[in-house]
Design an enzyme around this catalytic site. Structure first.
Site, PDB file in Angstrom:
ATOM      1  N   TYR A 119      -1.420   7.525   6.172  1.00  0.00           N
ATOM      2  CA  TYR A 119      -2.183   7.564   4.920  1.00  0.00           C
ATOM      3  C   TYR A 119      -3.387   6.620   5.012  1.00  0.00           C
ATOM      4  CZ  TYR A 119      -2.724   7.694  -0.248  1.00  0.00           C
ATOM      5  OH  TYR A 119      -3.181   7.858  -1.542  1.00  0.00           O
TER       6      TYR A 119
ATOM      7  N   ASP B 169      -0.542   9.458  -9.302  1.00  0.00           N
ATOM      8  CA  ASP B 169       0.875   9.405  -9.652  1.00  0.00           C
ATOM      9  C   ASP B 169       1.110   8.705 -10.997  1.00  0.00           C
ATOM     10  OD1 ASP B 169       0.951  10.455  -7.138  1.00  0.00           O
ATOM     11  OD2 ASP B 169       1.721   8.649  -6.180  1.00  0.00           O
TER      12      ASP B 169
HETATM   13  C1  GLA Z   1       0.415   9.945  -2.537  1.00  0.00           C
HETATM   14  C2  GLA Z   1      -0.428   8.929  -3.319  1.00  0.00           C
HETATM   15  C3  GLA Z   1      -1.374   9.648  -4.292  1.00  0.00           C
HETATM   16  C4  GLA Z   1      -2.179  10.734  -3.574  1.00  0.00           C
HETATM   17  C5  GLA Z   1      -1.247  11.638  -2.743  1.00  0.00           C
HETATM   18  C6  GLA Z   1      -1.998  12.639  -1.922  1.00  0.00           C
HETATM   19  O1  GLA Z   1       1.294  10.607  -3.394  1.00  0.00           O
HETATM   20  O2  GLA Z   1       0.416   8.066  -4.042  1.00  0.00           O
HETATM   21  O3  GLA Z   1      -2.220   8.717  -4.903  1.00  0.00           O
HETATM   22  O4  GLA Z   1      -3.169  10.169  -2.775  1.00  0.00           O
HETATM   23  O5  GLA Z   1      -0.426  10.874  -1.878  1.00  0.00           O
HETATM   24  O6  GLA Z   1      -2.659  13.560  -2.731  1.00  0.00           O
END
Ligand code: GLA
Length: 378
Positions: free
Chosen positions: A216, A169
């Site tokens: 997550y 991100d």
């Molecule tokens: C979120 C996390 C990213 C990545 C995505 C999945 O957005 O912030 O770093 O791991 O999930 O691809």
């Protein structure tokens, strides 16, 4: 324009002009989901939705921050490493990270943003990267070092705010460029721009994200377990995303962990295929097929989809002029994307929104975006 709004807010709040103004965008990931923290490849684009930070120095030790989205002033000690739980932690964390944990100069900030909070479009990365870029300019840089801004923003998010995300991100928000996607090899932090012409429909299913944080972390732990299992017979494999499909099938692990690993390995291969299609300036129908394959893998093997996201992707598959769709970002709610012709996507967005309300009882949001610019100074 968020630039004018942040500028005005700064003037009204502090009664002086800001010294620097910087902005950074939200992002969507075109493909390469849950690969970043497994050392694989991702392919995000920046959205036209941006966050602007106006910044200036101040006297004393207490830094101050205001945002057009909340009332009141957030106060923090520049360079201190304690988080407060307030929205300004993203700013305080970035000040701490940019100054490398040393005592920092006291600053005052004003934030204006068009990136929706909580939709999974990286509103936090946008504000961190904009702050890091502005701080570089305040410290005398004439050209921002965007790689360094991305690293500082990621450090703020993971070590100060405390979210255990991968690097996608913050790197996307800093380094993306107009009409290009960012092909990022996360194990090497190597970034390359790839021409990206398609229009993208971003559809927010507005599903509350309570599950996302714990799910997550569970997936990250499962991926670590898969890598450890593979390394018992193949110690040269240092990142799960770089393991071969055979290694995943041969290693001893539970069926669930194996499915997580299958997703990570197959998704990394799909990023490579999509990059090749883009480099050959291929039609978006082929791109659409890869997006659908990615969604199926996220739904079945990684199990991070929701009925709302699956419904959207199923509808996209039969919509005229729409070539493919998938969930984007972490999943467990949030946004899906679709690619296709401009007219096809627009008609689909309108029809899907109306049907979504009738079916799920919530009003979705949607945006159309082409690949936009990453962070910059104004
Ligand atoms: C979120 C996390 C990213 C990545 C995505 C999945 O957005 O912030 O770093 O791991 O999930 O691809």
């Amino acid at each position: 324009m968020t630039v004018d709004r942040a500028h005005d807010l700064f003037r009204r709040t502090y009664g002086i002009e800001p010294t620097v103004i910087a902005s950074a965008p939200g992002r969507v990931n075109v493909i390469g989901e849950h690969t970043d923290y497994n050392g694989g490849d991702v392919l995000p684009i920046a959205l036209q939705l941006r966050t602007t930070v106006a910044l200036g120095p101040c006297a004393g030790r207490e830094s101050r921050a205001v945002s057009e989205q909340t009332s009141g002033v957030g106060c923090f000690q520049a360079g201190a490493s304690d988080r407060s739980g307030g929205w300004w932690d993203y700013l305080a964390g970035t000040v701490w990270a940019v100054h490398d944990e040393r005592d920092a100069q006291c600053v005052q900030l004003a934030v204006a943003s068009d990136v929706p909070v909580g939709a999974g479009l990286s509103s936090s990365a946008a504000v961190e990267v904009a702050t890091a870029t502005a701080l570089q300019a305040l410290n005398g840089a004439t050209e921002p070092d965007l790689l360094q801004a991305a690293r500082a923003a990621h450090k703020a998010e993971t070590q100060f705010v405390g979210v255990p995300c991968g690097i996608m991100d913050q790197f996307a928000s800093a380094l993306c460029r107009q009409d290009q996607a960012l092909w990022l090899a996360c194990d090497r932090e190597e970034a390359q721009l790839v021409p990206f012409a398609p229009l993208v429909l971003v559809f927010d299913t507005v599903v509350p994200r309570e599950l996302r944080k714990s799910a997550y972390s569970t997936r990250r732990a499962e991926c670590e377990e898969a890598l450890a299992a593979i390394r018992r017979s193949a110690p040269h494999v240092t990142a799960l995303a770089r393991a071969s499909a055979e290694a995943v099938e041969l290693a001893e692990m539970s069926p669930t962990v194996r499915r997580r690993a299958r997703h990570v390995v197959s998704e990394t291969l799909r990023v490579g295929r999509l990059v090749q299609l883009l480099q050959e300036r291929n039609a978006s129908t082929a791109i659409g097929a890869l997006l659908l394959a990615s969604h199926a893998s996220l739904r079945d093997d990684y199990e991070c989809s929701t009925p709302e996201l699956d419904w959207f992707v199923e509808q996209a598959q039969v919509a005229p002029g729409v070539h493919g769709a998938r969930l984007t970002g972490a999943g467990w709610g949030g946004c899906a994307i679709a690619v296709g012709s401009a007219d096809g996507l627009r008609a689909f967005a309108e029809r899907a929104s109306a049907e979504f309300v009738a079916r799920f009882g919530r009003t979705p949001r949607w945006w159309m975006s082409s690949a936009a610019d990453g962070a910059r100074l104004h």
